[in-house]
Design a protein around this motif. Structure first.
Motif, mmCIF file in Angstrom:
data_model
loop_
_atom_site.group_PDB
_atom_site.id
_atom_site.type_symbol
_atom_site.label_atom_id
_atom_site.label_comp_id
_atom_site.label_asym_id
_atom_site.label_seq_id
_atom_site.Cartn_x
_atom_site.Cartn_y
_atom_site.Cartn_z
ATOM 1 N N LYS A 35 55.508 33.076 -4.411
ATOM 2 C CA LYS A 35 55.348 34.163 -3.431
ATOM 3 C C LYS A 35 54.291 35.170 -3.873
ATOM 4 O O LYS A 35 53.392 35.518 -3.094
ATOM 5 C CB LYS A 35 56.682 34.893 -3.207
ATOM 6 N N THR A 36 54.395 35.647 -5.086
ATOM 7 C CA THR A 36 53.444 36.641 -5.585
ATOM 8 C C THR A 36 52.046 36.040 -5.669
ATOM 9 O O THR A 36 51.065 36.686 -5.284
ATOM 10 C CB THR A 36 53.887 37.175 -6.958
ATOM 11 N N HIS A 37 51.950 34.823 -6.139
ATOM 12 C CA HIS A 37 50.651 34.153 -6.239
ATOM 13 C C HIS A 37 49.987 34.086 -4.864
ATOM 14 O O HIS A 37 48.796 34.402 -4.719
ATOM 15 C CB HIS A 37 50.854 32.751 -6.822
ATOM 16 N N LEU A 38 50.744 33.690 -3.853
ATOM 17 C CA LEU A 38 50.195 33.582 -2.498
ATOM 18 C C LEU A 38 49.849 34.969 -1.945
ATOM 19 O O LEU A 38 48.802 35.138 -1.313
ATOM 20 C CB LEU A 38 51.188 32.865 -1.575
ATOM 21 N N TYR A 84 43.906 51.813 3.841
ATOM 22 C CA TYR A 84 43.885 50.454 3.296
ATOM 23 C C TYR A 84 44.417 49.500 4.356
ATOM 24 O O TYR A 84 45.529 49.692 4.859
ATOM 25 C CB TYR A 84 44.712 50.368 2.015
ATOM 26 N N SER A 85 43.654 48.489 4.669
ATOM 27 C CA SER A 85 44.067 47.515 5.682
ATOM 28 C C SER A 85 45.324 46.765 5.277
ATOM 29 O O SER A 85 46.139 46.411 6.116
ATOM 30 C CB SER A 85 42.954 46.490 5.928
ATOM 31 N N VAL A 86 45.447 46.519 3.968
ATOM 32 C CA VAL A 86 46.545 45.692 3.468
ATOM 33 C C VAL A 86 47.174 46.343 2.239
ATOM 34 O O VAL A 86 46.475 46.667 1.284
ATOM 35 C CB VAL A 86 46.054 44.272 3.088
ATOM 36 N N LEU A 87 48.486 46.512 2.292
ATOM 37 C CA LEU A 87 49.258 46.867 1.099
ATOM 38 C C LEU A 87 50.130 45.671 0.763
ATOM 39 O O LEU A 87 50.837 45.151 1.623
ATOM 40 C CB LEU A 87 50.159 48.078 1.327
ATOM 41 N N ILE A 88 50.074 45.258 -0.486
ATOM 42 C CA ILE A 88 50.944 44.177 -0.955
ATOM 43 C C ILE A 88 52.109 44.823 -1.682
ATOM 44 O O ILE A 88 51.921 45.618 -2.599
ATOM 45 C CB ILE A 88 50.193 43.207 -1.885
ATOM 46 N N CYS A 89 53.300 44.483 -1.240
ATOM 47 C CA CYS A 89 54.524 45.045 -1.799
ATOM 48 C C CYS A 89 55.343 43.895 -2.381
ATOM 49 O O CYS A 89 56.017 43.167 -1.657
ATOM 50 C CB CYS A 89 55.288 45.773 -0.699
ATOM 51 N N ASP A 90 55.262 43.758 -3.682
ATOM 52 C CA ASP A 90 55.881 42.635 -4.378
ATOM 53 C C ASP A 90 57.306 42.983 -4.803
ATOM 54 O O ASP A 90 57.621 44.141 -5.079
ATOM 55 C CB ASP A 90 55.019 42.304 -5.605
ATOM 56 N N GLU A 91 58.144 41.983 -4.849
ATOM 57 C CA GLU A 91 59.493 42.098 -5.427
ATOM 58 C C GLU A 91 60.429 43.040 -4.665
ATOM 59 O O GLU A 91 61.217 43.762 -5.263
ATOM 60 C CB GLU A 91 59.417 42.519 -6.897
ATOM 61 N N VAL A 92 60.376 43.007 -3.340
ATOM 62 C CA VAL A 92 61.339 43.784 -2.558
ATOM 63 C C VAL A 92 62.723 43.188 -2.806
ATOM 64 O O VAL A 92 62.925 41.997 -2.627
ATOM 65 C CB VAL A 92 61.011 43.752 -1.047
ATOM 66 N N GLY A 93 63.628 44.009 -3.277
ATOM 67 C CA GLY A 93 64.991 43.548 -3.479
ATOM 68 C C GLY A 93 65.362 43.176 -4.898
ATOM 69 O O GLY A 93 66.519 42.884 -5.170
ATOM 70 N N TYR A 94 64.426 43.192 -5.815
ATOM 71 C CA TYR A 94 64.770 42.863 -7.195
ATOM 72 C C TYR A 94 65.601 43.973 -7.819
ATOM 73 O O TYR A 94 66.461 43.720 -8.643
ATOM 74 C CB TYR A 94 63.507 42.599 -8.032
ATOM 75 N N ILE A 95 65.322 45.203 -7.432
ATOM 76 C CA ILE A 95 66.089 46.346 -7.929
ATOM 77 C C ILE A 95 66.562 47.137 -6.722
ATOM 78 O O ILE A 95 65.750 47.527 -5.876
ATOM 79 C CB ILE A 95 65.224 47.236 -8.849
ATOM 80 N N PRO A 96 67.871 47.378 -6.601
ATOM 81 C CA PRO A 96 68.367 48.154 -5.459
ATOM 82 C C PRO A 96 67.817 49.583 -5.481
ATOM 83 O O PRO A 96 67.571 50.159 -6.539
ATOM 84 C CB PRO A 96 69.888 48.164 -5.659
ATOM 85 N N PHE A 97 67.626 50.141 -4.289
ATOM 86 C CA PHE A 97 67.132 51.503 -4.150
ATOM 87 C C PHE A 97 68.285 52.454 -3.859
ATOM 88 O O PHE A 97 69.220 52.105 -3.139
ATOM 89 C CB PHE A 97 66.149 51.607 -2.983
ATOM 90 N N ASP A 98 68.188 53.681 -4.393
ATOM 91 C CA ASP A 98 69.133 54.709 -3.973
ATOM 92 C C ASP A 98 68.707 55.201 -2.584
ATOM 93 O O ASP A 98 67.666 54.787 -2.058
ATOM 94 C CB ASP A 98 69.214 55.853 -4.994
ATOM 95 N N GLN A 99 69.490 56.075 -1.990
ATOM 96 C CA GLN A 99 69.241 56.523 -0.615
ATOM 97 C C GLN A 99 67.855 57.149 -0.460
ATOM 98 O O GLN A 99 67.136 56.859 0.494
ATOM 99 C CB GLN A 99 70.316 57.520 -0.174
ATOM 100 N N ASP A 100 67.450 58.007 -1.396
ATOM 101 C CA ASP A 100 66.145 58.661 -1.297
ATOM 102 C C ASP A 100 65.009 57.642 -1.392
ATOM 103 O O ASP A 100 64.037 57.712 -0.636
ATOM 104 C CB ASP A 100 65.983 59.722 -2.398
ATOM 105 N N ALA A 101 65.130 56.703 -2.316
ATOM 106 C CA ALA A 101 64.102 55.672 -2.471
ATOM 107 C C ALA A 101 64.035 54.798 -1.218
ATOM 108 O O ALA A 101 62.940 54.453 -0.755
ATOM 109 C CB ALA A 101 64.383 54.828 -3.706
#
Length: 153
Positions: A35-38, A84-101
């Motif tokens: 996924k990250t490579h692609l 920026y036309s494109v933001l790459i956001c890697d690893e969504v869900g690897y670490i849970p977020f608190d409410q503010d995050a």
């Protein structure tokens, strides 16, 4: 090489038309499937086609937004990131977020909705994003904005 991936779709995404059209790309699957490579390869192609691209992990984006928020500059940072036309956001869900995050990440997604592209990677199905963001309603609203104009692999 991911044999289950649609080669024609990946070739089309490599043209970077998604960035011109402010569409998103979501790459879901277990760890080690490329996924990250692609995501990085698609980002490189977008840059070669003249698009501005930034990469970070989901926690990195949240840290950046938390810092801007603490300086009273969150709105300005979200506007700046839209250049920026494109933001790459890697690893969504690897670490849970608190409410503010979770709220900050939602604001990032919402600010780009129909204006600029996101490429997101996650090892979790959308059904489990409520666990990550601590609120199924926030997760659902976020997913709606992400997938409304998206290719999901």
């Amino acid at each position: 090489h991911q044999p289950s991936a649609d080669r024609n779709l990946i070739a089309h995404l490599g043209t970077s038309v998604f960035a011109t059209e402010a569409k998103n790309i979501v790459l879901l699957g277990p760890p080690g499937t490329g996924k990250t490579h692609l995501a990085v390869a698609l980002g490189v192609q977008a840059a070669k086609h003249g698009h501005r691209v930034l990469f970070d992990t989901a926690t990195g984006w949240v840290a950046r937004l938390q810092e801007a928020h603490s300086r009273g500059k969150l709105a300005a940072e979200l506007i700046r990131l839209r250049r920026y036309s494109v933001l790459i956001c890697d690893e969504v869900g690897y670490i849970p977020f608190d409410q503010d995050a979770a709220n900050l990440f939602f604001q990032l997604v919402a600010s780009r909705y129909e204006h600029a592209s996101l490429i997101l990677t996650s090892n979790l199905s959308f059904g489990r994003w409520g666990e990550v963001f601590g609120d199924p309603t926030v997760a659902s609203a976020m997913i709606d904005r992400i997938v409304h104009h998206a290719d999901v692999l």
